[in-house]
Design an enzyme around this catalytic site. Structure first.
Site, PDB file in Angstrom:
ATOM      1  N   LYS A  36       0.841  -1.199   0.000  1.00 53.40           N
ATOM      2  CA  LYS A  36       0.000   0.000   0.000  1.00 53.40           C
ATOM      3  C   LYS A  36       0.876   1.249   0.000  1.00 53.40           C
ATOM      4  O   LYS A  36       2.082   1.177   0.257  1.00 53.40           O
ATOM      5  CB  LYS A  36      -0.923  -0.009   1.218  1.00 53.40           C
ATOM      6  CG  LYS A  36      -0.203   0.025   2.555  1.00 53.40           C
ATOM      7  CD  LYS A  36      -1.173  -0.095   3.714  1.00 53.40           C
ATOM      8  CE  LYS A  36      -0.415  -0.064   5.048  1.00 53.40           C
ATOM      9  NZ  LYS A  36      -1.328  -0.148   6.206  1.00 53.40           N
ATOM     10  N   TYR A 262      13.514  32.055   4.038  1.00 54.41           N
ATOM     11  CA  TYR A 262      12.325  32.718   4.581  1.00 54.41           C
ATOM     12  C   TYR A 262      12.429  32.903   6.098  1.00 54.41           C
ATOM     13  O   TYR A 262      12.882  32.010   6.822  1.00 54.41           O
ATOM     14  CB  TYR A 262      11.080  31.893   4.262  1.00 54.41           C
ATOM     15  CG  TYR A 262      10.734  31.828   2.796  1.00 54.41           C
ATOM     16  CD1 TYR A 262      10.386  32.976   2.096  1.00 54.41           C
ATOM     17  CD2 TYR A 262      10.754  30.608   2.126  1.00 54.41           C
ATOM     18  CE1 TYR A 262      10.065  32.910   0.748  1.00 54.41           C
ATOM     19  CE2 TYR A 262      10.433  30.535   0.775  1.00 54.41           C
ATOM     20  CZ  TYR A 262      10.087  31.681   0.087  1.00 54.41           C
ATOM     21  OH  TYR A 262       9.767  31.619  -1.248  1.00 54.41           O
TER      22      TYR A 262
END
Length: 408
Positions: A36, A262
Site C-alpha cells: 500500500k 524565509y
C-alpha cells in the site's frame, strides 16, 4: 545525470530482506507483502514484480485504485484490499479480481450478490478486531459473523486475520493476549467447520517479537523495506532499500551577517560558503528539518541552514570546502563510507520512518538498481530509455563512490 533529485531503490537489498523474512518464519510460513501507499514510497509496480520473483504468496493494498494499478501492470498474484471498501466500489473490485476485506454482513451480502451475478465465487477476507480498535469484526462477534458469511452463496473465505497496535512495545502482554484471543477463536471456528484458507496475525513487529503470531502468513511491510520496528527481539539481517538523493545546484559565498531563507532564521556568523540543494518540502523533504537537519556531501555531514523551502534547501559547506555545483547530496542513505539513517531523519522531522518514505513526492524520480547497476527509471513524465542510459553512464563514471561499489 539527467535528473536533479531522486530516490534509489535497491532491488537486490529488497530481495535479500524478503529472504530474511521467510527464513524468520521457517519453511511452513509464507510472506504476504504489504505494498500500500506505493509500496511505502518504493514504487508498487516494480516492488510487486520483484516480490513475485521472490515467491511471495500475496500482496496487500489499502484502496481500490492501488489494486487496479497492479492488475493493469500485469500482476497475477492474489491482491488483498486490507481497508474496508465502500459498497459502491465492490463491483469494480470483483471485476479486477481484488480480494475485499469484509467488515459487516451488509457488505458481505453485496459481495455475495455480485459473485452470484458473475457466476463465480469471490475470495474475501475478514479482519478480527482483537484489540487494534480500528477496523474489522469485534472478536466476540466474529464466530457468528463468519458462520453466516460462509453460508452466503458465492463467498470463498480466503483468510481470517488480526492486527497488533503495539507489538513493538516494551510490554508485550497486550499483544500476547491478542494472539490468545485470536487462536481461541480459530479453534472454535474449526469445531463449526469454518476453515479459512489462511490465517495470519504477524505484522513486521509481530514477526520479530511474537513467534506465537507466526501462523500461515507473515504480513510484512517495514521489514521487507529494510527497517526494524522500535523493538526487535529476534535478530534479522536487513538493509535499507531506499536512499534519497539530490545535487548541489548552486554554491555561493555569503558575507558575515547575511541571512538565509524565509523568515531570516539563520545568520552567517562568518563569511559562509552555502550550497543550494535541489530538494524541498515539495519533494517530501520535511520543513521541520529547517536549521537542525543534516545532509551528506562528499561523504561528510553538513548542516541545513535557514528554512527548508518548497523546492530548495541550503546547507553550510564549511566542512566541505571543495564542494561544487553538481555534487551528489544525500538526504538519507550512504555516501563515501558515511551513513545518514532514515530513522535519524525521521526523529528530526518528529515523525516515523513510514511517513518519510510515503510522503516523498511525485516529482522525485525513482531509479531501480539490480546487481549494482540502474535497470529502470520512472519519473513524473513516465519512463525514458535515454535518461536510463545516461544514468547508467553516470553510475559507471563515478566508479567506487557509487552504488556499484556496494555490490563488488
Amino acid at each position: 545525470m539527467p535528473v536533479s533529485t531522486w530516490v534509489e531503490v535497491d532491488l537486490d537489498r529488497f530481495s535479500a530482506n524478503l529472504r530474511a523474512v521467510r527464513a524468520l518464519g521457517g519453511p511452513d510460513r509464507e510472506a504476504f507483502l504489504v505494498v500500500k501507499a506505493d509500496a511505502y514510497g518504493h514504487g508498487a509496480v516494480e516492488i510487486s514484480e520483484a516480490a513475485r520473483q521472490e515467491g511471495v504468496a500475496a500482496l496487500g493494498v489499502a484502496t481500490l485504485h492501488e489494486g487496479i494499478q497492479l492488475r493493469r501492470a500485469g500482476s497475477t498474484l492474489p491482491i488483498v484490499v486490507l481497508s474496508p471498501l465502500l459498497v459502491g466500489e465492490m463491483e469494480e473490485a470483483v471485476a479486477h479480481e481484488l480480494d475485499p476485506t469484509v467488515p459487516d454482513l451488509e457488505v458481505a451480502a453485496t459481495v455475495s450478490a455480485i459473485a452470484t451475478a458473475a457466476g463465480r465465487a469471490v475470495r474475501c477476507h475478514v479482519e478480527v478486531d482483537t484489540g487494534m480498535g480500528r477496523t474489522g469484526v469485534l472478536a466476540n462477534e466474529a464466530e457468528e459473523f463468519l458462520a453466516k458469511l460462509v453460508a452466503l452463496p458465492g463467498m470463498r473465505l480466503g483468510s481470517v486475520y488480526t492486527h497488533f497496535p503495539d507489538a513493538d512495545a516494551e510490554d508485550l502482554s497486550f499483544a500476547r493476549g491478542q494472539v490468545e484471543r485470536f487462536t481461541a477463536l480459530l479453534a472454535r471456528l474449526e469445531t463449526r467447520g469454518v476453515r479459512p484458507a489462511r490465517v495470519h496475525a504477524a505484522n513486521s513487529a509481530g514477526a520479530v517479537n511474537l513467534p506465537t503470531s507466526h501462523l500461515d502468513w507473515l504480513r510484512v511491510g517495514l521489514l521487507a523495506y529494510g527497517y526494524r520496528p522500535l523493538r526487535s527481539d529476534t535478530p534479522i539481517d536487513l538493509e535499507p532499500v531506499m536512499s534519497f538523493k539530490s545535487h548541489l545546484v548552486q554554491v555561493r559565498t555569503l558575507p558575515a551577517g547575511s541571512t538565509v531563507s524565509y523568515g531570516r532564521t539563520w545568520t552567517a556568523p562568518r563569511a559562509a560558503r552555502v550550497g543550494v540543494v535541489a530538494v524541498g518540502y515539495g519533494h517530501g523533504y520535511s520543513w521541520l528539518l529547517s536549521n537542525r537537519g543534516q545532509m551528506l556531501v562528499r561523504g561528510r555531514r553538513v548542516p541545513i541552514v535557514g528554512r527548508v523551502t518548497m523546492d530548495l534547501t541550503m546547507v553550510d559547506l564549511e566542512t566541505v570546502p571543495d564542494a561544487q555545483v553538481g555534487d551528489e547530496v544525500v538526504m538519507f542513505g550512504e555516501q563515501g563510507g558515511e551513513s545518514l539513517p532514515l530513522a535519524e531523519v525521521a526523529r528530526g522531522s518528529e515523525t516515523l520512518p513510514y511517513e518519510i518514505m510515503c510522503t516523498i513526492g511525485k516529482r522525485v524520480t525513482k531509479i531501480y538498481i539490480r546487481d549494482g547497476r540502474p535497470v529502470k527509471l520512472t519519473s513524473l513524465v513516465g519512463e525514458n530509455e535515454e535518461w536510463t542510459r545516461r544514468v547508467v553512464e553516470h553510475y559507471r563514471a563515478r566508479g567506487d563512490s557509487g552504488v556499484a561499489a556496494r555490490h563488488e
